[in-house]
Every structure is written in C-alpha cells, then in structure tokens.
Design a protein around this motif. Structure first.
Motif, PDB file in Angstrom:
ATOM      1  N   ASN A   1      55.735  10.216 -18.221  1.00 32.69           N
ATOM      2  CA  ASN A   1      55.490  11.344 -19.119  1.00 32.69           C
ATOM      3  C   ASN A   1      54.113  11.954 -18.903  1.00 32.69           C
ATOM      4  N   ALA A   2      53.109  11.085 -18.819  1.00 33.80           N
ATOM      5  CA  ALA A   2      51.748  11.583 -18.638  1.00 33.80           C
ATOM      6  C   ALA A   2      51.584  12.278 -17.296  1.00 33.80           C
ATOM      7  N   LEU A   3      52.113  11.675 -16.226  1.00 34.01           N
ATOM      8  CA  LEU A   3      51.936  12.265 -14.902  1.00 34.01           C
ATOM      9  C   LEU A   3      52.740  13.549 -14.732  1.00 34.01           C
ATOM     10  N   ASP A   4      53.888  13.642 -15.371  1.00 34.85           N
ATOM     11  CA  ASP A   4      54.638  14.898 -15.328  1.00 34.85           C
ATOM     12  C   ASP A   4      53.787  16.044 -15.885  1.00 34.85           C
ATOM     13  N   LYS A   5      53.145  15.791 -17.006  1.00 39.89           N
ATOM     14  CA  LYS A   5      52.314  16.809 -17.649  1.00 39.89           C
ATOM     15  C   LYS A   5      51.080  17.128 -16.797  1.00 39.89           C
ATOM     16  N   ILE A   6      50.443  16.086 -16.284  1.00 39.64           N
ATOM     17  CA  ILE A   6      49.228  16.267 -15.484  1.00 39.64           C
ATOM     18  C   ILE A   6      49.535  17.021 -14.197  1.00 39.64           C
ATOM     19  N   THR A   7      50.629  16.659 -13.555  1.00 43.11           N
ATOM     20  CA  THR A   7      51.004  17.308 -12.299  1.00 43.11           C
ATOM     21  C   THR A   7      51.311  18.784 -12.504  1.00 43.11           C
ATOM     22  N   THR A   8      52.053  19.096 -13.553  1.00 46.03           N
ATOM     23  CA  THR A   8      52.381  20.495 -13.843  1.00 46.03           C
ATOM     24  C   THR A   8      51.121  21.324 -14.040  1.00 46.03           C
ATOM     25  N   SER A   9      50.172  20.788 -14.774  1.00 45.84           N
ATOM     26  CA  SER A   9      48.921  21.496 -15.030  1.00 45.84           C
ATOM     27  C   SER A   9      48.119  21.674 -13.750  1.00 45.84           C
ATOM     28  N   PHE A  10      48.028  20.616 -12.957  1.00 47.19           N
ATOM     29  CA  PHE A  10      47.261  20.673 -11.712  1.00 47.19           C
ATOM     30  C   PHE A  10      47.860  21.683 -10.739  1.00 47.19           C
ATOM     31  N   GLU A  11      49.170  21.677 -10.604  1.00 43.14           N
ATOM     32  CA  GLU A  11      49.836  22.604  -9.697  1.00 43.14           C
ATOM     33  C   GLU A  11      49.615  24.057 -10.121  1.00 43.14           C
ATOM     34  N   ALA A  12      49.673  24.293 -11.436  1.00 42.57           N
ATOM     35  CA  ALA A  12      49.480  25.654 -11.940  1.00 42.57           C
ATOM     36  C   ALA A  12      48.058  26.146 -11.691  1.00 42.57           C
ATOM     37  N   GLN A  13      47.100  25.226 -11.775  1.00 39.41           N
ATOM     38  CA  GLN A  13      45.699  25.616 -11.623  1.00 39.41           C
ATOM     39  C   GLN A  13      45.272  25.768 -10.161  1.00 39.41           C
ATOM     40  N   THR A  14      45.891  24.996  -9.274  1.00 43.01           N
ATOM     41  CA  THR A  14      45.404  24.948  -7.889  1.00 43.01           C
ATOM     42  C   THR A  14      46.357  25.558  -6.861  1.00 43.01           C
TER      43      THR A  14
END
Length: 247
Positions: free
Chosen positions: A28-41
């Motif tokens: 759950n945590a990594l799904d959220k973190i990955t989505t945010s990172f991909e959107a930003q970078t």
C-alpha cells in the motif's frame, strides 16, 4: 498446509527505469509512493512484491533488481555477504509491529494471549501465518508464539502462506479465524480486527533495511532511492502504519 500468494513472485517484471524488489507488506505504501514519484519525475518504477526470502534468493541468482527493501535485516545480510549490494548504500529505513487479527464478522475480544477465549475463537480452524522458517513475518510470529509458550499448542493449526499479505487475505476472507500479520497489514484491510499486539520483547525487532543492488545505477534509480528516504515517502509509510527509523 501452505497457501500460494496472490501477489506472485519477482518474475515477469516489466521493463522500467527503476525496478524495486520489496516485502509484500509494503504494497500500500509503495503503491502511493511510486505513483507520486512517477508523476513528479516522469520516471517509471516497477514494483515486485513478495516474501523477502524469495526476493533475496532471486537477486542472488541475478534477477534484475535495482533496489531491495525486505522486511528483515537477515535477508539483506545474505546479499551483502555475497557482495550483491552497492557498498555504502545500505541503511535502516522502517520498523513495524506484530499483531493477531481475526475477521470482523467473527472477532471476539480477548484480554491477552493467555486468555482461553483465544483458543475458543480458533476452534478447529487455521491460524494464518507467512512461512515460519523463511518469510520474516512468519519467523517473527513463530518466535513470538514460542516466547509466549503458545507454539506447541498452535503449531498443528497453522496454515502457512508464502508472504504476509497472503496470510492477511485468508483472514480477511474468513478462510482462517485467526492470523499473525504486521500492524501495517491489519491497518490496510478493513475486513480484519486486531485482537492483540505481540509484546515487542517476544520477537526480534522488525526492521526494513534499504539498499541498492550491485549493477544498479543511473539518475532514475538514484532519484527513487533518495525519494524513499525523503519526507513525502516517510509520510506515506507512517500513514500506512510503519514507523520511520531516524539514522
């Protein structure tokens, strides 16, 4: 009895800028973190989530992982001894707690692990746990039950799964009346109720180390490695029920 995971293994990972092998409990945590990172970078991240032991063995055999985040220092030690980690990249990232859960529809309060109501609630059913000799959640769970003097009585009832999320799924579906999972797992599924938290002294500290894998490199990998240790990722981990370790 061993149940297979619904999360799969580390095989069949899609090509991405960053490939992360991580403990299933981090989903759950990594799904959220990955989505945010991909959107930003604009970088793409592939998550391979499974039992830490399986992932470590696959990395040792050359699986294409860039970053490893297991639920036990032991499996990171295993790779470090084989010189499979980037020197100096290893660090302690997270901690967790171990809990006993039951399906909401059948959960009955207990006063502690010595309460006879625990065994009454189990009945002839199964106690769902990750593999007790290989997967960190199962190893921690077996140690805790041994420390509390419950292992001998409960061992015949244990249904082993290949990772902790598979054990959680059995309980959430009502297929097992009890399960041993991480506190973060229990928080992730509203279909289960926490009956009790295992005393921290009943098992080794639950730690999630982080490291880059040998052969990894490049701006995307370095960026995500740093991002996992930054404030946005830390907030996501805490929201998911983990504790962040400050080094």
């Amino acid at each position: 009895m061993i149940f297979a995971s619904s999360l799969g293994s580390a095989t069949g990972v899609l090509a991405a800028d960053v490939t992360v092998f991580a403990a299933a409990s981090l989903k759950n945590a990594l799904d959220k973190i990955t989505t945010s990172f991909e959107a930003q970078t604009g970088y793409s991240v592939s998550l391979s989530l499974a039992g830490s032991s399986l992932l470590a063995r696959q990395i040792a055999l050359g699986a294409p992982a860039d970053i490893f985040l297991p639920a036990s220092p032991d499996w990171m030690d295993h790779l470090q001894e084989q010189n499979r980690l980037v020197p100096g990249s290893r660090r302690a990232l997270l901690s967790n707690r171990l809990v006993l859960v039951a399906p909401n529809q059948s959960a009955r309060a207990i006063t502690g692990f010595e309460d006879p109501a625990l065994f009454a609630q189990l009945g002839q059913g199964k106690l769902a746990m990750a593999l007790v000799e290989a997967v960190p959640a199962g190893i921690y769970g077996k140690s805790a039950l041994e420390t509390l003097g419950l292992w001998q009585d409960l061992a015949p009832h244990i249904a082993q799964t290949d990772n902790v999320r598979a054990a959680l799924a059995l309980v959430a579906a009502g297929a097992a009346p009890l399960g041993v999972v991480y506190a973060s797992d229990a928080q992730a599924d509203p279909r289960v109720t926490v009956l009790a938290e295992f005393p921290s002294q009943s098992h080794a500290p639950i730690r999630y180390p982080l490291a880059q894998v040998q052969g990894a490199g490049g701006p995307a990998i370095d960026a995500f490695f740093i991002y996992l240790q930054g404030p946005e990722a830390q907030e996501a981990f805490v929201s998911a029920g983990f504790d962040v370790i400050a080094e």
